[in-house]
Motif scaffolding. Structure first.
Motif, PDB file in Angstrom:
ATOM      1  N   ARG A  31       0.253  26.235  43.931  1.00 47.27           N
ATOM      2  CA  ARG A  31      -0.059  26.667  42.507  1.00 47.27           C
ATOM      3  C   ARG A  31       0.980  27.692  42.249  1.00 47.27           C
ATOM      4  NH1 ARG A  31      -4.307  26.559  45.419  1.00 47.27           N
ATOM      5  NH2 ARG A  31      -4.242  28.755  46.263  1.00 47.27           N
TER       6      ARG A  31
ATOM      7  N   GLU B 126       0.690  22.665  41.166  1.00 52.03           N
ATOM      8  CA  GLU B 126      -0.215  22.822  39.770  1.00 52.03           C
ATOM      9  C   GLU B 126       0.376  24.024  39.140  1.00 52.03           C
ATOM     10  OE1 GLU B 126      -4.834  24.724  38.884  1.00 52.03           O
ATOM     11  OE2 GLU B 126      -4.387  23.716  40.948  1.00 52.03           O
TER      12      GLU B 126
ATOM     13  N   HIS C 170       0.679  27.024  35.976  1.00 48.76           N
ATOM     14  CA  HIS C 170       0.000  27.817  35.242  1.00 48.76           C
ATOM     15  C   HIS C 170       0.740  28.481  34.391  1.00 48.76           C
ATOM     16  CE1 HIS C 170      -2.279  32.105  34.846  1.00 48.76           C
ATOM     17  NE2 HIS C 170      -2.260  31.426  33.870  1.00 48.76           N
TER      18      HIS C 170
ATOM     19  N   ASP D 250      -2.399  32.024  41.864  1.00 46.75           N
ATOM     20  CA  ASP D 250      -1.205  31.624  41.923  1.00 46.75           C
ATOM     21  C   ASP D 250      -0.284  32.157  43.317  1.00 46.75           C
ATOM     22  OD1 ASP D 250      -1.649  29.866  39.618  1.00 46.75           O
ATOM     23  OD2 ASP D 250      -1.333  31.802  38.480  1.00 46.75           O
TER      24      ASP D 250
END
Length: 343
Positions: A29, A52, A54, A80
């Motif tokens: 993340r 992933e 953000h 994150d």
């Protein structure tokens, strides 16, 4: 003496974003911070990453701690593992402020060469109206900086020009130590002066070709704007300097916000450099006239207050002089006289 780099790794080459992809491998993340235009230029080059994402799209306006704390809380809530800052000075400062709040490793990708913010621990702070209120330091070094020459070759010419004009203040501000009595030279100051002279040599040698599209010259200017300027700041000095060029910028921003909004940071600082050289005199062969000619003929920047549509009546000059002289601890009469030469 304290000389501390703002980063652990600096990479500059065409396609440098591929190194970022390698360095993030294994992370699940990540948080990507930037404005809409910067992200639109960056993301197509970042398409292979499988983590992933953000996305934090920055609003218009200057970075401030209120927004940074809110963004940092979001990063922590999503867990994150790293922050990737993408863009110009606003995005760099906001990314650093977020990282300072949440303690995540920070990776920076400049999309323009208008500021050395990507290579310095300094975080510029602003109020809600965009006025400079102070500064802070990132508690730990930036993990890596990726200067992708392909990406930066597509940035607007005006931003590159602004970075050059801003970088020229390194010489005038280092030289302004001469304005203070009993201010002896010391090793760090001499090192800063030598670096600033090298920076000016890079600008006078390569700027014209870089602005005309020469990629080798552009590489030199990118390195100067993003890396060398930050190293001069990091070298530091115990010797007192005036920092008049940037006090001029801050004073213009505070006193004449409407007129100032039409110009970039470096364009205003460039006029401040002329003011500073008027006060300091010739700095190692660079006179106010020499720099003014370069700003006019090569960079095509404004070189006077009237060129920026700034008020320069007696009252306005007195107000601006009072601001600069207070910040720089100089005689306001000397400052207002020097201001009269750049009207």
């Amino acid at each position: 003496m304290r000389c501390e780099s703002g980063f652990l790794k600096y990479i500059q080459r065409p396609g440098a974003i591929s190194d970022l992809l390698s360095d993030l491998r294994g992370m699940e993340r990540i948080c990507i911070v930037g404005g809409e235009r910067a992200l639109a230029a960056f993301l197509p080059r970042f398409a292979e990453d499988s983590a992933e994402r953000h996305m934090l799209t920055l609003p218009e306006g200057a970075p401030n701690w209120t927004a940074a704390r809110s963004f940092a809380a979001d990063v922590v809530a999503r867990d994150d593992q790293a922050i990737i800052g993408v863009g110009g000075g606003t995005a760099m400062d906001m990314s650093k402020a977020i990282a300072a709040q949440c303690g995540r490793p920070l990776y920076l990708v400049p999309t323009c060469a208008a500021t050395c913010s990507c290579a310095a621990r300094l975080i510029a702070l602003y109020d809600e109206e965009g006025r400079r209120t102070g500064s802070a330091e990132l508690p730990r070094a930036i993990q890596s900086i990726y200067t992708d020459e392909d990406l930066l070759a597509e940035a607007p010419r005006r931003l590159l020009v602004s970075g050059i004009a801003d970088g020229m203040a390194k010489l005038s501000e280092t030289a302004s130590a001469c304005l203070y009595a009993d201010n002896p030279a010391e090793p760090q100051w001499r090192a800063s002066m030598a670096q600033a002279l090298h920076l000016m040599d890079v600008y006078f040698t390569h700027a014209d070709a870089a602005l005309k599209g020469d990629r080798a010259a552009l590489s030199e200017i990118l390195y100067a704007n993003l890396y060398l300027t930050a190293q001069i700041t990091a070298t530091g000095s115990a010797r007192r300097i005036g920092e008049i060029a940037h006090h001029f910028y801050n004073g213009v921003t505070r006193l004449f916000p409407t007129e100032r909004s039409a110009f970039l940071h470096g364009e205003i600082v460039g006029v401040g450099v002329l003011l500073e050289l008027e006060l300091t005199g010739t700095a190692a062969g660079y006179s106010r006239k020499t720099v003014e000619t370069f700003l006019t003929q090569v960079l095509q920047c404004p070189t006077s207050m009237s060129a920026m549509n700034l008020p320069h009546d007696e009252v306005s000059l007195a107000r601006l002089s009072a601001y600069i002289s207070e910040k720089a601890s100089l005689n306001p009469r000397n400052v207002v006289t020097a201001l009269g030469t750049i009207c």
